[in-house]
Design a protein around this motif. Structure first.
Motif, short mmCIF file in Angstrom:
data_model
loop_
_atom_site.label_atom_id
_atom_site.label_comp_id
_atom_site.label_asym_id
_atom_site.label_seq_id
_atom_site.Cartn_x
_atom_site.Cartn_y
_atom_site.Cartn_z
N THR A 112 -1.38 -28.14 17.95
CA THR A 112 -2.23 -28.59 17.27
C THR A 112 -2.51 -30.12 17.63
O THR A 112 -1.66 -30.73 18.69
N GLU A 113 -3.74 -30.34 17.40
CA GLU A 113 -4.13 -31.88 17.61
C GLU A 113 -3.00 -33.04 16.88
O GLU A 113 -2.86 -33.97 17.75
N GLU A 114 -2.69 -32.85 15.76
CA GLU A 114 -1.76 -33.52 15.29
C GLU A 114 -0.35 -34.01 16.04
O GLU A 114 0.05 -35.07 16.29
N GLN A 115 -0.10 -32.72 16.55
CA GLN A 115 1.28 -32.81 17.29
C GLN A 115 0.97 -33.69 18.69
O GLN A 115 1.67 -34.56 19.07
N THR A 130 -1.51 -35.89 19.13
CA THR A 130 -1.45 -37.20 18.83
C THR A 130 -0.20 -38.04 18.56
O THR A 130 -0.02 -38.98 19.23
N ASN A 131 0.33 -37.49 17.81
CA ASN A 131 1.71 -37.91 17.32
C ASN A 131 2.65 -38.23 18.44
O ASN A 131 3.41 -39.30 18.71
#
Length: 258
Positions: free
Chosen positions: A20-23, A25-26
């Motif tokens: 995922t993009e969230e993974q 990014t973080n």
């Protein structure tokens, strides 16, 4: 789509495997803050981590543009209100180079066959880390594409410089003036040398001429290449310049040899 993802999140192996993009990014923000910057602070006993981070922000904002420590220090003073001297900025850049976070690229005068000390360009070793430093708020396709091309050329083993060519031309009043133009990259490997322009888009003949004018003044026969963002199979144009899309350039390790 793969290139678009790469231009945002870079190519660190762990990032590529994330779903995922969230993974992504973080992870990148955490790596930049807790690994790269913290490593520099601890290794070199940097007194003010905040100032170091601000220097990295200014550099990240200005990738692919000519700069030097004095210009960065001036930006820090006017924009961030931070007092910092040129020597400290230069030292911080050196620390980041030794941490394999970024690299300085000197300009090379093609006709004079000599290097120009400053200003120079700075590129990030991974564009995902660069974007993370700015919290993914400043993703300009033009500058990031240039950074990606630089990284790929280095990965292929080329020595890479920023090129400059000078010529004497007449201005609108007929007065002779000296004009200096830039070639984005001079890529050298043994006896092979390539002049490369990173042109995000060439929507008109005027833009084409603007991008290729520096080629005309090199006065040699080395291959001249234009890389654009739009997908394009490699082909030679009417001037003998090789044109290709950035995706085609990246996917074929021999793309410059065509």
């Amino acid at each position: 789509e793969a290139y678009d993802d790469y231009s945002v999140y870079g190519g660190l192996p762990a990032v590529v495997l994330m779903a995922t993009e969230e993974q992504k990014t973080n992870y990148l923000i955490s790596q930049m803050r807790n690994l790269y910057l913290r490593d520099i602070v601890n290794r070199y006993s940097v007194q003010d981590e905040t100032v170091l981070a601000e220097v990295m922000d200014v550099i990240a904002s200005g990738i692919s543009t000519l700069t030097n420590p004095r210009k960065i220090a001036s930006t820090m003073n006017t924009v961030h209100g931070t007092k910092i001297c040129d020597a400290t900025v230069d030292r911080y850049i050196g620390y980041a180079e030794e941490a394999f976070m970024l690299t300085r690229v000197k300009r090379y005068n093609v006709k004079g066959r000599k290097y120009i000390g400053t200003p120079y360009k700075i590129y990030f070793e991974d564009v995902g880390l660069r974007n993370a430093r700015l919290s993914f708020r400043q993703i300009e396709g033009t500058h990031i594409m240039e950074n990606i091309i630089y990284n790929e050329l280095r990965y292929r083993g080329y020595q890479v410089d920023v090129g400059t060519v000078e010529s004497r031309e007449k201005d609108t009043d007929g007065k002779e003036i000296r004009v200096q133009r830039e070639i984005d990259f001079i890529a050298s490997l043994g006896s092979k040398k390539y002049y490369i322009q990173s042109a995000y888009a060439i929507p008109s003949q005027e833009k084409y001429e603007q991008e290729t004018l520096s080629f005309e003044h090199t006065m040699d026969s080395f291959k001249k290449i234009i890389i654009v963002e739009k997908s394009m199979k490699p082909r030679y144009d009417e001037n003998g310049y090789l044109m290709m899309g950035v995706k085609e350039f990246l996917l074929d390790a021999n793309s410059l040899l065509i």
